[in-house]
Every structure is written in structure tokens, then in C-alpha cells.
Design an enzyme around this catalytic site. Structure first.
Site, PDB file in Angstrom:
ATOM      1  N   GLU A  47       0.863  -1.189   0.000  1.00 55.86           N
ATOM      2  CA  GLU A  47       0.000   0.000   0.000  1.00 55.86           C
ATOM      3  C   GLU A  47       0.890   1.227   0.000  1.00 55.86           C
ATOM      4  OE1 GLU A  47      -2.733   0.363   3.342  1.00 55.86           O
ATOM      5  OE2 GLU A  47      -2.776   2.545   3.075  1.00 55.86           O
ATOM      6  N   ARG A  51       0.582  10.262   1.116  1.00 56.84           N
ATOM      7  CA  ARG A  51       0.823  11.164   2.253  1.00 56.84           C
ATOM      8  C   ARG A  51       2.000  12.093   2.051  1.00 56.84           C
ATOM      9  NH1 ARG A  51       0.163   6.974   7.312  1.00 56.84           N
ATOM     10  NH2 ARG A  51      -1.681   6.060   6.390  1.00 56.84           N
ATOM     11  N   THR A  75      -4.475   5.850   1.878  1.00 53.57           N
ATOM     12  CA  THR A  75      -4.777   7.216   2.297  1.00 53.57           C
ATOM     13  C   THR A  75      -5.555   7.951   1.199  1.00 53.57           C
ATOM     14  OG1 THR A  75      -2.652   7.146   3.479  1.00 53.57           O
ATOM     15  CG2 THR A  75      -3.849   9.193   3.593  1.00 53.57           C
ATOM     16  N   LYS A 135     -11.455  -1.736   5.793  1.00 54.05           N
ATOM     17  CA  LYS A 135     -10.295  -1.569   6.662  1.00 54.05           C
ATOM     18  C   LYS A 135     -10.831  -1.192   8.051  1.00 54.05           C
ATOM     19  CE  LYS A 135      -6.414   1.718   7.118  1.00 54.05           C
ATOM     20  NZ  LYS A 135      -5.214   2.200   6.416  1.00 54.05           N
TER      21      LYS A 135
END
Ligand code: 3PG
Length: 216
Positions: A47, A51, A75, A135
Site C-alpha cells: 500500500e 501522504r 490514504t 479496513k
């Protein structure tokens, strides 16, 4: 692609992965050696989080140069981020939470997507939008395995990728839960090791984690 087909695809990816490292890549030049180090340690599903300023270039480089890596984008905070993930050619998308706008955009497209939830109400919103694989974030801080088991009562068919506060000491316990397909976490790719270019150290950590968490 139907919602069910998308979820199935994601479930297969998550199950096969068992552990998904959450990568925060500060410099694009770290991306390829980091991904190669993870793949060499048996960790293929990654992943790449949106960010940092380098995130998009990093994901692009891994997708182009590390064909054994299965790259998802994390994110994802809004529909624009989701569009970015699709444009990059990501295999899946994952979010720490969800908004009605994001759920709608994700439901409308073909990219397998896991929204983030921490409460029953958030889970109900994800479910209403067609997402039954989510998640659980932040997993440890939001109540840990006890909270996950409590959610399994009213939601027996939901499957989870818990992330947040998971590491070497507790990953196996999470993976032993019947509704957990995989766990996510940053523990296999510490920022200090990435900055220092300690690729062999990262490979060694992955090898040892995968040996115990996903025996052949
Ligand atoms: C995240 O999305 O930041 C992940 O949950 C990582 O959490 P961790 O650093 O506690 O593994």
C-alpha cells in the site's frame, strides 16, 4: 464489473497477501529499492500512501519497475485521490475512513476498494454503498480484537483488513480471527530503515514475518 466481482477480487488479493505494508515514501528514489526489498522478503502486496509529495512518483516507479509487486494506493481521502489511484494503474485502493462522496465514487468505478471504518454506523454506511470488505482503522486504538469480535455479531458477513497499531507482537492474533483477511501496518518498513537505505534489513524482517505469519 459488478460490486460483488470487485469485492471478490479484493478479497482474493488481501487473502493472498496476509500482510500489507503501509508505505510512506518521502523520496521517490527510495520507492523501487524499497519495493524490491519487500518483494524479496516475500511481501508482494504493497500500500503506497498518498501522504507525501513523492507518493505519486513513487507508486508510478514501483508499478513500472517492480512487476512482482501488487501495488495499491492508500490514504485515499476523496474522489480526486481515487481518480489518481485509477490513473496510476493501482490494483486496489484503501482509505482510513470514508465520506458519502468517496463511497459513491468508489462504487461507481472498477477499482477494488476498501473503505475505512471504526464504528458500527460507519460500517453500515460502507455496507449500504456495497462494500463488505473494509479496513478497520485504527484497529488497536479503536478497541482491538475485542471490538472486532463485537462487530462480528451484527455483521457476520463483513471481512476486515485491520490496520493501526499492528506489529510483530500482535499480527498473528489478528490474522487468527475468522473475519480477518489480512492485516496492514508500517512495522515492516520503518521510516529510519527507509531513510538509511537498509534494504537488506527490511528484506530480513519481511522474511521472518512471513515465515511465522504465512507459512508455505
Ligand atoms: C496507517 O494507515 O497509518 C496505518 O494504519 C499504519 O498504522 P501503523 O503505523 O500503526 O502500522
Amino acid at each position: 464489473m459488478t460490486a460483488a466481482a470487485k469485492q471478490q477480487k479484493l478479497a482474493a488479493l488481501f487473502k493472498q497477501a496476509a500482510v500489507i505494508p503501509v508505505l510512506t515514501i518521502e523520496k521517490a528514489e527510495h520507492a523501487v529499492p524499497l519495493a524490491k526489498a519487500l518483494v524479496a522478503g516475500g511481501v508482494r502486496t504493497l500500500e503506497v500512501t498518498l501522504r507525501t509529495d513523492a507518493a505519486v512518483a513513487a507508486a508510478k516507479a514501483i508499478i513500472a519497475e517492480v512487476p512482482d509487486a501488487i501495488v495499491g494506493i492508500g490514504t485515499i481521502l476523496n474522489a480526486d485521490d481515487l481518480a489518481r489511484a485509477r490513473a496510476l494503474g493501482a490494483r486496489f485502493g484503501i482509505s482510513p475512513g470514508a465520506t458519502p462522496e468517496l463511497l459513491k465514487a468508489a462504487a461507481a468505478g472498477d477499482l477494488p476498494f476498501a473503505p475505512g471504518i471504526a464504528t458500527a454506523s460507519e460500517l453500515m454506511q460502507a455496507l449500504a454503498a456495497g462494500f463488505d470488505l473494509v479496513k478497520f482503522f485504527p484497529a488497536e486504538q479503536a478497541g482491538g480484537i475485542k471490538a472486532l469480535r463485537a462487530l462480528a455479531g451484527p455483521f457476520p458477513n463483513i471481512r476486515f483488513c485491520p490496520t493501526g497499531g499492528i506489529g510483530e507482537a500482535n499480527a498473528a492474533s489478528w490474522l487468527a480471527e475468522p473475519n480477518v483477511l489480512c492485516v496492514g501496518g508500517s512495522w515492516l518498513c520503518p521510516a529510519a530503515d527507509i531513510r538509511a537505505g537498509n534494504w537488506t534489513g527490511i528484506t530480513a524482517m519481511c522474511n521472518s514475518a512471513m515465515k511465522s505469519l504465512k507459512p508455505a
